[in-house]
Write an enzyme that holds these catalytic residues in place. Structure first.
Site, PDB file in Angstrom:
ATOM      1  N   GLU A 184     -57.525  38.255  39.493  1.00 63.35           N
ATOM      2  CA  GLU A 184     -58.308  37.515  38.889  1.00 63.35           C
ATOM      3  C   GLU A 184     -59.782  38.137  38.832  1.00 63.35           C
ATOM      4  O   GLU A 184     -60.774  37.090  39.031  1.00 63.35           O
ATOM      5  CB  GLU A 184     -58.292  35.995  39.266  1.00 63.35           C
ATOM      6  CG  GLU A 184     -56.995  35.335  39.191  1.00 63.35           C
ATOM      7  CD  GLU A 184     -57.081  33.903  39.526  1.00 63.35           C
ATOM      8  OE1 GLU A 184     -57.826  33.401  40.320  1.00 63.35           O
ATOM      9  OE2 GLU A 184     -56.262  32.941  38.716  1.00 63.35           O
ATOM     10  N   GLU A 253     -49.232  33.263  36.945  1.00 61.01           N
ATOM     11  CA  GLU A 253     -49.365  32.169  37.819  1.00 61.01           C
ATOM     12  C   GLU A 253     -49.086  30.756  36.935  1.00 61.01           C
ATOM     13  O   GLU A 253     -50.116  30.381  36.413  1.00 61.01           O
ATOM     14  CB  GLU A 253     -50.414  32.129  38.817  1.00 61.01           C
ATOM     15  CG  GLU A 253     -50.716  33.238  39.599  1.00 61.01           C
ATOM     16  CD  GLU A 253     -51.869  33.159  40.597  1.00 61.01           C
ATOM     17  OE1 GLU A 253     -52.597  31.996  40.728  1.00 61.01           O
ATOM     18  OE2 GLU A 253     -52.140  34.195  41.180  1.00 61.01           O
TER      19      GLU A 253
HETATM   20  C1  GAL Z   1     -55.468  31.604  41.620  1.00 63.32           C
HETATM   21  C2  GAL Z   1     -55.217  32.706  42.692  1.00 63.32           C
HETATM   22  C3  GAL Z   1     -54.085  32.379  43.633  1.00 63.32           C
HETATM   23  C4  GAL Z   1     -54.164  31.256  44.283  1.00 63.32           C
HETATM   24  C5  GAL Z   1     -54.240  30.034  43.106  1.00 63.32           C
HETATM   25  C6  GAL Z   1     -54.326  28.706  43.534  1.00 63.32           C
HETATM   26  O1  GAL Z   1     -56.779  31.648  41.044  1.00 63.32           O
HETATM   27  O2  GAL Z   1     -54.858  33.775  42.041  1.00 63.32           O
HETATM   28  O3  GAL Z   1     -54.081  33.570  44.552  1.00 63.32           O
HETATM   29  O4  GAL Z   1     -55.010  31.182  44.882  1.00 63.32           O
HETATM   30  O5  GAL Z   1     -55.225  30.470  42.361  1.00 63.32           O
HETATM   31  O6  GAL Z   1     -53.289  28.332  44.444  1.00 63.32           O
END
Ligand code: GAL
Length: 830
Positions: A184, A253
């Site tokens: 990110e 994600e």
């Molecule tokens: C994203 C990040 C993950 C985790 C998630 C929140 O932005 O890439 O590693 O932190 O947020 O759980």
């Protein structure tokens, strides 16, 4: 050709053949539509399981449950700070055995996605960076900085080489089909100016030069430098379009729930909404999706980031913290995965056309010569829709997607859940009464009289001096006050400007109070009246406590930690206020606490204790700060996951047979407001939506992995209680399914499962038009003539699971439900 040459060439040929065929290499690539495996476009469903957030004993079961849930791949980050705790000293033992984890995935027949980072965010301490890295000279993270780039390259190369040596990349016949560099960075790149762009280009080149033979990803990185593939992260990614037209639409994600902070509530993302986000993504051209998290697990030891991330990292994921199926989420998604996989060809090769059916309802057709698949999505958050599609009527509830694998029959709708709801509970066995012994943490003489490990002029940043070896750092100084001191008065004030997550203050050996960070106010002023200063030497001892280092944001590594000052004594003379600034004084520092340094939690330390480290069974104190407790206990029988109830304790850390199960803080309640009785799955999800457990401890129960326990014989629990608490209520339990609820429409099947325990009773059952929620189902205006509860009890009680056809034939036909479809609601006890 001479015979000798011929034989030589022949053997060379065989060597080459065998090398290639034995490596069984898989070619992973991509085009604009999808990831391709051996030239075929694929629909890939992946899920995150972080290996250090469970134990190696748990991995096979978790991975098999993920496979059974319809996943093709397991994704994990790689956690630099735990693998390289000191520069060039590595640890890949126990639950840090990354190679074993990847091999376990391979053995289950799944692919794996390796997000090396090495910046990971992940609610992990310092985002995965080792603190020694920050303490190197001229260090700046995540930008053009030779020291940083050198270390990042060193670690990334080390991981890649480890994988290569074991043939774990798909190009070598292994399971790793994709890898990720950085994480990110697109979210913060603008804060780094031109160097941000130069850095991300360097990351791409460096990764590429490692020659892993499978594609590299960069998540949340619009315009990722080629050949990196950019991907999306978020609760929804249907609107996402890669900026590079030759990149497939990928989602690294999909947040299945959310994490918890001490003082926060329990997050809850419904199965309906999560399934909706997935189906929308595939309806709109997505072909790769990863659940973050599929199993969240536990932040053992001090790995939780933050500040203030809890020990539980349950995440409301499809597998709960302990590895149980989180139902209906797991089952509802499994059904969707099965259908999406069955539609792989049309979804990846079909011609896509969309039809606007009005009122925010869209149908999408994926057409191939061999057949077509369709979705009908209703993105309206309140209005259900009755639409006509290809001459047929479909009822599509608000905020839902219907899946029609043959473009005709609705096989699935994201809002209609057929999977049972399982409500987990604790076993009802009488808990064992524990016999506690205790001892105080420090010797007043040494600590409160200010003798430490190092002396410095002025105040230091906590992480700079501790390398984060401990949560605790004592700041100690002396101040001489004589009678003539202009400051002198009976009532003075100690004023501390602090960034410590928790601050405990002592003056002349007497506790004057504490302050904890609340509501994210990480920078605060502590002020307490002190009326016991003396003429002569006074001792000020401040204990700074860290509760996980920051893991997110541009320049997050530079955020202050500990007591950064000023520290002042303030006196009052009439209307006049006189201040004495102690900040530039000589300060003594002591890193960590005595009990930690003597490893009081270690089973091996018993017997090696000097006199002053004796444990006592007399006068067990409650509400005593900085106190160590320990007790022996028997492991609960069976295979069910074990938890320990810390109700009554304050804040601290706990060990089972010498292994840390993490920080605990059950005295930290969430606020009373912001919870709702009813959770409406419709409309956009956010981490506060549908939260529950208001006004309750954020975390009362803590996971004790079975592998930490001796099945027979004795086990030891050790507590370090920082704030003061009563250990007498601490008890061990197992987590089991308590209640199961299910709903099914006529002509469907109802399936009930108590996992491996028998169904003990049917609490409610009605076939007709019952309503309500699990735990409060009510009979409707019409019901089948037969006693539904009796029928189900006869079929199911005594068995661990059962399934029945839902029909008037079984439950009685004398119904007067009009035209509305008949349904069965059932609640059973395990
Ligand atoms: C994203 C990040 C993950 C985790 C998630 C929140 O932005 O890439 O590693 O932190 O947020 O759980």
């Amino acid at each position: 050709m001479k015979m000798k040459h011929f034989i030589f060439l022949l053997s060379l040929f065989f060597i080459l053949i065998t090398t290639f065929s034995s490596s069984n290499s898989t070619i992973v690539s991509h085009d604009e539509r999808a990831i391709t495996i051996n030239g075929q476009r694929r629909i890939l469903i992946s899920g995150s399981i972080h290996y250090p957030r469970s134990t190696s004993d748990m991995w096979p079961d978790l991975i098999n449950k993920a496979k059974d849930g319809g996943l093709d791949a397991i994704e994990t980050y790689v956690f630099w700070n735990v693998h390289e705790p000191a520069r060039r000293q590595y640890d890949f033992s126990g639950n840090l055995d990354l190679v074993r984890f990847i091999k376990t995935i391979h053995a289950a027949g799944l692919y794996s996605v390796l997000r090396i980072g090495p910046y990971v965010c992940a609610e992990w301490n310092y985002g995965g960076f080792p603190v020694w890295l920050h303490n190197m000279p001229n260090m700046k993270f995540r930008t053009v900085n030779s020291g940083f780039m050198n270390e990042m390259q060193n670690f990334t190369t080390k991981i890649v080489n480890m994988m290569k040596e074991e043939n774990l990349f798909s190009s070598q016949g292994g399971p790793i089909i994709l890898a990720q560099i950085e994480n990110e960075y697109g979210n913060v790149i603008s804060s780094y100016g031109a160097e941000g762009k130069a850095y991300i280009d360097w990351c791409a080149n460096m990764a590429n030069s490692l020659d892993i033979g499978v594609p590299w990803l960069m998540c949340q990185q619009p315009h990722a430098p080629a050949p990196m593939i950019e991907t999306c992260n978020g609760f929804y990614c249907d609107q996402y379009k890669p900026s590079n037209p030759s990149s497939p639409k990928m989602w690294t994600e999909n947040w299945t729930g959310w994490f918890k902070n001490w003082g926060g509530k329990h997050p809850y993302r419904t199965a309906e909404d999560l399934a909706y986000s997935v189906a929308r993504f595939f309806q709109t051209g997505g072909t790769f999706q990863n659940y973050y998290m599929y199993h969240g697990g536990t932040n053992f030891g001090r790995v939780a980031g933050g500040p203030y991330i809890t020990t539980s990292y349950d995440y409301h994921a499809p597998l709960d913290e302990f590895g149980n199926l989180n139902q209906p989420k797991w089952g509802h998604l499994k059904q969707l995965h099965t259908l999406l996989k069955s539609m792989e060809k049309p979804l990846t090769y079909g011609n896509i056309s969309t039809i606007d059916l009005g009122n925010s309802v869209t149908a999408t057709v994926y057409a191939t010569n061999e057949g077509s698949s369709c979705f009908i999505g209703n993105v309206n958050a309140t209005a259900d829709a009755l639409v006509n599609f290809k001459g047929k009527d479909y009822n599509v509830p608000a905020w839902s997607v219907s899946v029609l694998p043959d473009c005709d029959k609705e096989a699935y709708n994201t809002a209609r859940v057929n999977t049972q709801t399982s409500i987990m509970t604790q076993d009802s066995r009488e808990p064992e009464k524990l016999e506690w012994s205790w001892r105080p943490e420090f010797e007043r003489k040494t600590i409160l009289k200010g003798s430490g490990d190092l002396i410095a002029k002025g105040l230091v940043d906590q992480k700079d001096v501790t390398n984060d070896a401990s949560d605790y750092l004592w700041y100690m100084t002396r101040v001489h006050l004589d009678k003539k001191d202009p400051l002198w008065s009976r009532n003075m004030t100690l004023r501390v400007h602090s960034n410590a997550h928790v601050l405990h203050a002592y003056v002349n050996g007497k506790y004057v109070g504490n302050q904890i960070v609340k509501d994210n106010k990480f920078d605060y002023g502590f002020e307490k009246k002190v009326n016991h200063l003396v003429h002569g030497t006074n001792h000020i001892s401040l204990l700074s406590v860290s509760v996980g280092l920051q893991n997110y944001g541009a320049f997050f590594e530079t955020g202050p930690t500990g007591i950064n000052g000023p520290v002042k004594l303030v006196g009052y003379k009439g209307d006049e206020t006189i201040e004495k600034d102690l900040s530039a004084h000589k300060w003594d520092y002591k890193i960590g606490l005595n009990g930690f340094n003597h490893k009081l939690f270690s089973t091996k330390s018993v017997g090696h204790q000097t006199h002053h480290l004796k444990w006592s069974t007399e006068k067990l104190p409650a509400d005593r700060m900085l106190t160590w407790y320990k007790a022996n206990f028997k492991a609960p029988l069976g295979k069910d996951p074990v938890i320990v109830d810390f109700n009554g304790l304050g804040k601290g850390e706990a060990w089972i047979n010498g292994q840390s199960i993490g920080r605990y803080w059950p005295s930290f309640n969430s606020s009373d407001d912001g919870c709702t009785e009813e959770c409406d799955y419709r409309g956009e999800y956010g981490s506060d939506k549908c939260a529950f457990m208001c006004g309750k401890p954020t975390q009362r129960w803590y996971h004790v992995p079975r592998s930490f326990l001796n099945e027979t014989g004795h086990n030891t629990i050790t507590l370090f209680e920082e704030m003061g608490g009563d250990p007498t209520m601490v008890n061990f339990k197992t987590v089991v399914i308590g209640t199961v609820c299910a709903r099914a429409h006529e002509h469907n099947k109802v399936e009930l499962s108590c996992n491996n325990r028998p169904i003990s009773a049917v609490k409610f059952a009605s076939f007709g038009n019952p309503s309500g929620h699990c735990g409060s189902f009510t009979v409707g205006t019409c019901e089948g003539a037969n006693d539904a509860a009796k029928i189900i009890a006869k079929e199911c009680v005594g068995k661990p699971n059962c399934s029945m056809n839902v029909s008037s034939h079984v439950f009685g036909s004398k119904l007067d439900c009009g035209d509305s479809p008949k349904r069965l609601f059932v609640e059973i006890e395990c």
